[in-house]
Design an enzyme around this catalytic site. Structure first.
Site, mmCIF file in Angstrom:
data_model
loop_
_atom_site.group_PDB
_atom_site.id
_atom_site.type_symbol
_atom_site.label_atom_id
_atom_site.label_comp_id
_atom_site.label_asym_id
_atom_site.label_seq_id
_atom_site.Cartn_x
_atom_site.Cartn_y
_atom_site.Cartn_z
ATOM 1 N N GLU A 43 0.863 -1.176 0.000
ATOM 2 C CA GLU A 43 0.000 0.000 0.000
ATOM 3 C C GLU A 43 0.898 1.224 0.000
ATOM 4 O O GLU A 43 1.766 1.358 0.877
ATOM 5 C CB GLU A 43 -0.926 0.034 1.215
ATOM 6 C CG GLU A 43 -1.864 1.246 1.189
ATOM 7 C CD GLU A 43 -2.748 1.372 2.417
ATOM 8 O OE1 GLU A 43 -3.638 2.243 2.399
ATOM 9 O OE2 GLU A 43 -2.544 0.612 3.387
ATOM 10 N N GLU A 68 5.189 4.784 3.372
ATOM 11 C CA GLU A 68 4.897 6.201 3.618
ATOM 12 C C GLU A 68 6.159 6.995 3.342
ATOM 13 O O GLU A 68 7.264 6.558 3.668
ATOM 14 C CB GLU A 68 4.441 6.440 5.059
ATOM 15 C CG GLU A 68 2.941 6.419 5.260
ATOM 16 C CD GLU A 68 2.200 7.523 4.521
ATOM 17 O OE1 GLU A 68 2.860 8.495 4.081
ATOM 18 O OE2 GLU A 68 0.981 7.423 4.379
ATOM 19 N N ASP A 101 10.069 7.228 -0.791
ATOM 20 C CA ASP A 101 9.300 7.870 -1.854
ATOM 21 C C ASP A 101 8.883 6.790 -2.853
ATOM 22 O O ASP A 101 9.692 5.943 -3.237
ATOM 23 C CB ASP A 101 10.162 8.931 -2.544
ATOM 24 C CG ASP A 101 9.364 9.831 -3.459
ATOM 25 O OD1 ASP A 101 8.620 9.321 -4.320
ATOM 26 O OD2 ASP A 101 9.485 11.064 -3.316
ATOM 27 N N ASP A 123 -3.212 11.880 -2.110
ATOM 28 C CA ASP A 123 -3.205 13.334 -2.244
ATOM 29 C C ASP A 123 -3.651 13.701 -3.663
ATOM 30 O O ASP A 123 -3.057 13.250 -4.639
ATOM 31 C CB ASP A 123 -1.789 13.859 -1.986
ATOM 32 C CG ASP A 123 -1.720 15.369 -1.855
ATOM 33 O OD1 ASP A 123 -2.553 16.068 -2.471
ATOM 34 O OD2 ASP A 123 -0.832 15.856 -1.133
ATOM 35 N N LYS A 127 -3.790 21.238 -8.354
ATOM 36 C CA LYS A 127 -3.316 22.149 -9.387
ATOM 37 C C LYS A 127 -2.803 21.378 -10.599
ATOM 38 O O LYS A 127 -2.082 20.392 -10.455
ATOM 39 C CB LYS A 127 -2.224 23.060 -8.827
ATOM 40 C CG LYS A 127 -2.722 24.004 -7.743
ATOM 41 C CD LYS A 127 -1.620 24.917 -7.246
ATOM 42 C CE LYS A 127 -2.147 25.868 -6.174
ATOM 43 N NZ LYS A 127 -1.096 26.760 -5.635
ATOM 44 N N ASP A 159 -12.655 9.634 -2.663
ATOM 45 C CA ASP A 159 -13.951 10.310 -2.710
ATOM 46 C C ASP A 159 -13.850 11.566 -3.575
ATOM 47 O O ASP A 159 -14.830 12.289 -3.732
ATOM 48 C CB ASP A 159 -14.410 10.692 -1.297
ATOM 49 C CG ASP A 159 -13.595 11.845 -0.721
ATOM 50 O OD1 ASP A 159 -12.360 11.838 -0.915
ATOM 51 O OD2 ASP A 159 -14.179 12.743 -0.090
ATOM 52 N N THR A 199 -10.742 2.367 5.011
ATOM 53 C CA THR A 199 -9.665 3.117 5.651
ATOM 54 C C THR A 199 -10.287 4.121 6.627
ATOM 55 O O THR A 199 -11.503 4.337 6.641
ATOM 56 C CB THR A 199 -8.820 3.882 4.620
ATOM 57 O OG1 THR A 199 -9.576 4.989 4.131
ATOM 58 C CG2 THR A 199 -8.435 2.981 3.446
ATOM 59 N N GLU A 200 -9.435 4.772 7.408
ATOM 60 C CA GLU A 200 -9.938 5.814 8.307
ATOM 61 C C GLU A 200 -10.622 6.934 7.527
ATOM 62 O O GLU A 200 -11.691 7.424 7.928
ATOM 63 C CB GLU A 200 -8.787 6.405 9.138
ATOM 64 C CG GLU A 200 -8.167 5.439 10.144
ATOM 65 C CD GLU A 200 -6.979 4.676 9.593
ATOM 66 O OE1 GLU A 200 -6.248 4.064 10.383
ATOM 67 O OE2 GLU A 200 -6.781 4.676 8.351
ATOM 68 N N TYR A 201 -10.016 7.346 6.415
ATOM 69 C CA TYR A 201 -10.610 8.399 5.590
ATOM 70 C C TYR A 201 -11.935 7.927 4.987
ATOM 71 O O TYR A 201 -12.896 8.696 4.903
ATOM 72 C CB TYR A 201 -9.653 8.803 4.464
ATOM 73 C CG TYR A 201 -8.561 9.745 4.896
ATOM 74 C CD1 TYR A 201 -8.860 10.978 5.463
ATOM 75 C CD2 TYR A 201 -7.227 9.419 4.709
ATOM 76 C CE1 TYR A 201 -7.851 11.859 5.852
ATOM 77 C CE2 TYR A 201 -6.205 10.288 5.088
ATOM 78 C CZ TYR A 201 -6.529 11.497 5.657
ATOM 79 O OH TYR A 201 -5.535 12.372 6.040
#
Length: 226
Positions: A43, A68, A101, A123, A127, A159, A199-201
């Site tokens: 992930e 991460e 990364d 994320d 832009k 979302d 997920t939490e989100y």
């Protein structure tokens, strides 16, 4: 968004044996680290770790790696793992963590070494000039193609409808992937939602009434790995 630096993060990650300190040294040898020949799923952007820790608990025959970029973010997942370790049930043994990364994936994993990649609520980089930074951009898809075998998959949830529409188009235009599944309302799609782990989100956004979008991209058998 500026991330808050957490001074203790580096020390906690250094002390945790499940955090792999030299991931490039494991290239082609991840099965040795897990001491089995089970498939490896990753992930990218694991956040607080709820999604991947749940997967690891439910699927002991699969090895999981959470990635991460920032130590202050990975810290939250590692702390959740450590709390599980102290519980009567214990933490799953089939999970590892990397602070790196995502652009470094080909330096860390050999071709075909990863069977599935999860991208959850990444994320959006709204832009236009930052489009290449989106984890579903064609630049990143070309990186994923280098570490997935033919038939390997990328699963993406969000979302954010503009990001999802962008991601769908990037997959359709990719020479490496074909679109294997798509829904604009995951929780109302019985087929795509089967076995879904939130997920939490996802819990937060769906509770607020936001529709969750999901797509599955499959690496084409004839697709070049770049």
């Amino acid at each position: 968004m500026r991330l808050r630096n957490i001074p203790r993060a580096e020390g906690v990650l250094e002390a945790c044996k499940e955090v792999v300190k030299n991931p490039a040294g494991q290239k082609s040898r991840w099965h040795e680290l897990f001491q089995n020949q089970n498939p490896v799923h990753i992930e990218i952007g694991m956040g607080k770790g709820q999604f991947l820790l749940t997967l690891a608990e439910r699927n002991p025959d699969i090895n999981y790696i959470g990635i991460e970029r920032y130590s202050s973010v990975l810290l939250r997942a590692v702390e959740k793992f450590q709390l599980l370790s102290e519980s009567p049930k214990g933490a799953p043994s089939n999970i590892r963590f990397l602070c790196m990364d995502a652009r470094e994936l080909p330096e860390v994993f050999a071709p075909g070494e990863i069977e599935k990649i999860y991208l959850n609520f990444s994320d959006p980089w709204p832009k236009a000039r930052h489009a290449r930074r989106r984890l579903t951009s064609r630049e990143f898809l070309s990186l994923y193609a280098k570490v997935l075998p033919p038939g390997g998959t990328v699963e993406f949830k969000t979302d954010n409808r503009p990001l999802f529409d962008f991601s769908e188009e990037e997959v359709r235009e990719s020479p490496f992937f074909t679109l294997d599944g798509l829904t604009y309302d995951l929780h109302r799609d019985a087929g795509m939602n089967q076995g879904n782990i939130m997920t939490e989100y996802e819990e937060k956004f769906s509770a607020a009434g936001n529709a969750i979008c999901k797509l599955i991209a499959r690496k084409s058998p004839s697709g070049s790995e770049g």
